[in-house]
Structures are given as structure tokens and as C-alpha cells.
Scaffold this motif. Structure first.
Motif, short mmCIF file in Angstrom:
data_model
loop_
_atom_site.label_atom_id
_atom_site.label_comp_id
_atom_site.label_asym_id
_atom_site.label_seq_id
_atom_site.Cartn_x
_atom_site.Cartn_y
_atom_site.Cartn_z
N SER A 123 0.80 -0.98 -0.01
CA SER A 123 0.08 -0.03 -0.04
C SER A 123 1.02 1.40 -0.02
O SER A 123 0.47 2.38 -0.80
N LEU A 124 2.09 1.16 0.76
CA LEU A 124 2.85 2.22 0.83
C LEU A 124 3.54 2.56 -0.71
O LEU A 124 3.63 3.80 -1.16
N VAL A 125 3.91 1.40 -1.41
CA VAL A 125 4.56 1.51 -2.67
C VAL A 125 3.51 2.17 -3.64
O VAL A 125 3.85 3.00 -4.50
N ILE A 126 2.36 1.70 -3.44
CA ILE A 126 1.38 2.07 -4.41
C ILE A 126 0.93 3.51 -4.19
O ILE A 126 0.77 4.13 -5.39
N THR A 127 0.94 3.85 -3.05
CA THR A 127 0.47 5.49 -2.78
C THR A 127 1.71 6.24 -3.16
O THR A 127 1.35 7.37 -3.75
N VAL A 128 3.01 5.97 -3.20
CA VAL A 128 3.85 6.54 -3.68
C VAL A 128 3.85 6.76 -5.57
O VAL A 128 4.10 7.76 -5.80
N LEU A 129 3.43 5.37 -5.93
CA LEU A 129 3.21 5.57 -7.16
C LEU A 129 1.90 6.44 -7.74
O LEU A 129 2.13 7.17 -8.92
N GLU A 130 0.95 6.35 -7.06
CA GLU A 130 -0.22 7.27 -7.05
C GLU A 130 0.43 8.80 -7.28
O GLU A 130 -0.14 9.40 -8.14
N ARG A 131 1.38 8.97 -6.32
CA ARG A 131 1.54 10.48 -6.45
C ARG A 131 2.51 10.79 -7.41
O ARG A 131 2.55 11.94 -8.18
N MET A 132 3.44 9.89 -8.08
CA MET A 132 4.29 10.10 -8.98
C MET A 132 3.55 10.25 -10.32
O MET A 132 3.95 10.94 -11.17
N THR A 133 2.42 9.50 -10.55
CA THR A 133 1.91 9.34 -11.77
C THR A 133 0.42 10.26 -11.88
O THR A 133 -0.14 10.39 -12.82
N SER A 134 0.27 10.79 -10.46
CA SER A 134 -0.96 11.70 -10.56
C SER A 134 -2.23 10.92 -10.88
O SER A 134 -3.05 11.62 -11.63
N HIS A 135 -2.29 9.64 -10.65
CA HIS A 135 -3.44 8.75 -11.09
C HIS A 135 -3.85 7.79 -10.23
O HIS A 135 -3.03 7.20 -9.68
N GLY A 136 -5.17 7.74 -9.89
CA GLY A 136 -5.63 6.73 -8.84
C GLY A 136 -5.58 5.15 -9.16
O GLY A 136 -5.30 4.96 -10.18
N THR A 137 -5.63 4.48 -8.28
CA THR A 137 -5.54 3.09 -8.65
C THR A 137 -6.67 2.34 -7.93
O THR A 137 -7.47 2.88 -6.94
N THR A 138 -7.22 1.05 -8.41
CA THR A 138 -8.12 0.40 -7.97
C THR A 138 -7.74 -1.21 -7.53
O THR A 138 -7.19 -1.83 -8.36
N ASN A 139 -7.98 -1.33 -6.36
CA ASN A 139 -8.10 -2.87 -6.00
C ASN A 139 -8.96 -3.77 -6.53
O ASN A 139 -10.26 -3.68 -6.15
N VAL A 140 -8.75 -4.30 -7.65
CA VAL A 140 -9.77 -5.14 -8.36
C VAL A 140 -10.54 -6.11 -7.47
O VAL A 140 -11.65 -6.51 -7.58
#
Length: 315
Positions: A123-140
Motif C-alpha cells: 500500500s505504501l509503494v502504491i501510494t508513492v506510485l499514485e503521487r508520482m503518476t497523479s493517477h488513482g488506482t483500484t484494487n480489483v
């Protein structure tokens, strides 16, 4: 894990043939993941096209969605792994020795600790990715479970998934890999389990739990203990999705963090306490690792699997 068994003597094998074993495993994983996605898409289309009265029904729609999901997710593994890996060198059968109650409690706490520890890191890594890409994610997986009634979620994730996934990955696949030795068996089956989820939120979580469950099966010779462990972990996740009272949520959170600390302590205490059998093949562990690294299919499996898992959460 030491086994008092008559050793199996395989046919002579070259390093090239050893590399082909890892390539065959990698190809089988690629096929399973690809067929899962294709079969699921085809079945959903067919259901919406030919059975719209059930597909859009408030009750039968979720039931049909779960049935399609389970068929498309589990059928490819049940067919592909036995067929694609039938020529791998076989290993010795594992004697059955179930975990004692105390050992099962230890395995449960350790599984919760390493599983949720990896989930928090992910979750921490994905939060960093979201901030880097300015794109939200979805846990399918969470999105799918949220679309189902709670009783159907319990059936899917607490009953069906543990039984089918342990059957595929810790019985069929693990036994097909035994001839490569315990280390290859546990790591490769865990890797297949992680990529099978095709979801970056669960990749690390599934991998470490695959390592733990694989080790338990090598120790016990049975998947019954891992089915129970799997049910407990999935059941806890389902409960955590409910609107729990603040006191219950706090108690569950304390249990999670406490289990993480205990798991770290247990790992440090017993990490040198297990003996991994090299298997019947006349190759050193370094030679097996080298053969795996030199397989183009192995790296293609990793790139495709991890790439798809990453892309999925951003769709």
C-alpha cells in the motif's frame, strides 16, 4: 525438509535440459494467466449476450458473476499445470505429518504477520506510485468482492478460493515441481501463485503467503492445514470489510500489528532451523539458480506478469 524415503534416481540430465524445466514452468504460468483473462472475458460476454435476464438480475447477477469468475480463474490451472509439467522430473512423495495444534497456531500468527506486513508495504509503494503518476488506482479484488452480497463474498473467498487455490498451487503444481528440489519448489509455486492474482495489490502478499504455505505442505505432506490457514486469512479479510464497531476495528488492527511483530521475531529465531532437500537431480543450488536465470521464458513470465498486475490497478 528431511524425508526418510527411498531416494528417486532420475535419468541423466544436462544443464540445457534443466533450463528447459524452468522454461516449461514459466510457459505454463503465462498460459494459465492468459487463458484466465481470455476465458473470463468470453464468459462474461456470452452471459450478457445470451442470458441477460440472469446477468442483470439483482439476485442471479452476482451469483452468475461469481460462477464465471471461479470457472475462468481456476479451470485453466487445473488443466494446464498437469499437462504442461508432466515431463518434469518427479520428486519423492512427502510423508503425511499434520501440524500439532500449537504448530498450527504458530503458523497462523506467522501467516497473518507476513501477509499483512507485505500488504502494508505494498500500500505504501502504491501510494508513492499514485503521487508520482497523479493517477488513482483500484484494487480489483476489493471492487469485485464489494459488488457481491456479503454471504456470496464469504462463499467465494472463505470457502471456494482456499480450497481451489491450495489444490492448484500446493498440490498439483507443488508436486510437479518437487523433482527440482525444495527451494525451487517453494519459490516457483509461490511466484506462480503471486502472478496468478494479476493484481499488484496482492502480488507481494500472495508471494510470501505462497512461500509459507509451500513450506507447510513440504513439512506435512498435506494441503489440509494450508486450506485452514487460507480460510482464516481470507475470512479475516472479509470481516475487515464490514462496518465494524470502533472497538472491534481497533482490536483487529492491534492484532494485525502484533502479528507482524511476532512474525518478524519468529523468522529471526527459526530462519536457520529448517533443512531444505536438494531433490534428486545432480545439480547444486547455484546451478539450478543459474539455469533459471538463463531461461528467456522465465524473464518473459516475470515481465508480463508483473506488468499486467501493475497496469490492472491503474485501469
Amino acid at each position: 525438509m528431511t524425508q526418510e524415503m527411498t531416494p528417486y534416481v532420475p535419468k541423466p540430465m544436462s544443464r540445457r535440459e534443466l533450463r528447459k524445466c524452468y522454461s516449461r514452468f514459466s510457459i505454463s504460468v503465462i498460459l494459465v494467466v492468459a487463458l484466465t483473462q481470455c476465458l473470463g472475458a468470453g464468459l462474461y460476454y456470452a452471459a450478457a449476450r445470451f442470458f441477460p435476464q440472469y446477468y442483470w438480475d439483482a439476485f442471479w447477477g452476482p451469483v452468475l458473476a461469481l460462477a464465471i469468475n471461479d470457472v475462468s480463474v481456476y479451470l485453466p490451472g487445473l488443466i494446464v499445470f498437469p499437462l504442461a509439467l508432466r515431463r518434469l522430473p518427479r520428486g519423492n512423495p512427502i510423508p503425511v505429518d499434520r501440524l500439532s495444534l500449537w504448530e498450527f497456531i504458530q503458523a497462523t500468527v506467522f501467516s497473518f504477520g507476513v501477509g499483512y506486513g507485505c500488504s502494508l508495504l505494498t500500500s505504501l509503494v502504491i501510494t508513492v506510485l499514485e503521487r508520482m503518476t497523479s493517477h488513482g488506482t483500484t484494487n480489483v479484488v476489493d471492487s469485485f468482492s464489494a459488488s457481491l452480497p456479503i454471504w456470496l463474498t464469504a462463499v467465494a473467498f472463505v470457502l471456494v478460493a482456499p480450497v481451489m487455490e491450495e489444490l492448484i498451487f500446493r498440490r498439483i503444481l507443488l508436486r510437479r515441481l518437487l523433482g527440482l528440489g525444495d527451494v525451487s519448489t517453494v519459490v516457483l509455486s509461490a511466484l506462480a501463485f503471486a502472478l496468478f492474482h494479476a493484481n499488484l495489490y496482492q502480488t507481494a502478499y500472495a508471494f510470501v503467503l505462497g512461500l509459507v504455505f509451500g513450506a507447510v505442505v513440504l513439512l506435512t505432506g498435506s494441503i489440509r492445514d494450508t486450506i485452514l490457514l487460507h480460510m482464516l486469512i481470507n475470512g479475516f479479510s472479509v470481516v475487515m470489510q464490514l462496518n465494524l464497531p470502533d472497538e472491534a476495528f481497533l482490536a483487529a488492527s492491534v492484532f494485525i500489528y502484533l502479528s507482524i511483530g511476532i512474525a518478524i521475531a519468529m523468522f529471526l529465531a527459526v530462519r536457520r532451523g529448517y533443512h531444505m532437500e536438494p531433490g534428486p537431480l545432480p545439480f547444486r543450488p547455484q546451478e539450478k539458480a543459474r539455469a533459471c536465470r538463463r531461461s528467456v521464458w522465465f524473464w518473459l513470465m516475470l515481465m508480463l506478469g508483473l506488468g499486467y498486475s501493475a497496469v490492472t490497478i491503474f485501469l
